[in-house]
Design a protein around this motif. Structure first.
Motif, short mmCIF file in Angstrom:
data_model
loop_
_atom_site.label_atom_id
_atom_site.label_comp_id
_atom_site.label_asym_id
_atom_site.label_seq_id
_atom_site.Cartn_x
_atom_site.Cartn_y
_atom_site.Cartn_z
N MET A 31 18.90 64.97 46.69
CA MET A 31 19.37 64.01 47.68
C MET A 31 19.48 62.64 47.04
SD MET A 31 20.17 65.05 50.67
CE MET A 31 20.36 63.50 51.48
N PRO A 32 20.51 61.88 47.44
CA PRO A 32 20.60 60.52 46.93
C PRO A 32 19.49 59.65 47.54
CG PRO A 32 22.28 60.92 48.58
CD PRO A 32 21.60 62.24 48.32
N ASP A 33 19.10 58.63 46.80
CA ASP A 33 18.09 57.72 47.32
C ASP A 33 18.69 56.89 48.44
OD1 ASP A 33 16.25 58.76 45.57
OD2 ASP A 33 16.57 57.21 44.06
N ILE A 34 17.85 56.11 49.11
CA ILE A 34 18.29 55.30 50.24
C ILE A 34 18.03 53.83 49.94
CG2 ILE A 34 16.08 55.62 51.46
CD1 ILE A 34 17.72 55.59 54.10
N THR A 35 18.94 52.97 50.33
CA THR A 35 18.76 51.54 50.13
C THR A 35 17.99 50.94 51.30
OG1 THR A 35 20.80 50.92 51.27
CG2 THR A 35 20.96 51.39 48.89
#
Length: 99
Positions: A1-5
């Protein structure tokens, strides 16, 4: 999963979403500042807490620490344990507070 900002997380929180956030900092760090609604599980105790997190294996879990290093380790560990949707908060608490 992509990280979150931090921007995405704050927008989701302002929209009323309540993602499951795990703060892997030490308890004393959390006492100084915390993301509302987050659950504190210090990184060193994460293996002992796995049974309590079982129902989150297929749900989104956001992990964070002070700057993102410990939570990157937590993300890798949880992913190895079969969690399918773990995201690291980019920049951690420092970035969250700076916004």
């Amino acid at each position: 999963m992509p990280d979150i900002t931090t921007t995405e997380l704050k927008q989701r929180q302002q929209a009323g979403e309540t993602p499951h956030i795990i703060d892997v900092r030490e308890t004393w760090e959390v006492e100084e500042s915390r993301i509302p609604g987050s659950q504190n599980i210090p990184l060193g105790t994460l293996p002992q807490q796995l049974d309590d997190l079982e129902e989150l294996k297929d749900r989104e879990v956001i992990v964070h620490c002070k700057s993102g290093a410990r939570s990157a380790s937590a993300k890798a560990y949880l992913t190895q344990q079969g969690f399918t949707n773990v995201r690291n908060l980019e920049g951690g608490m420092l970035a969250y507070q700076a916004q």
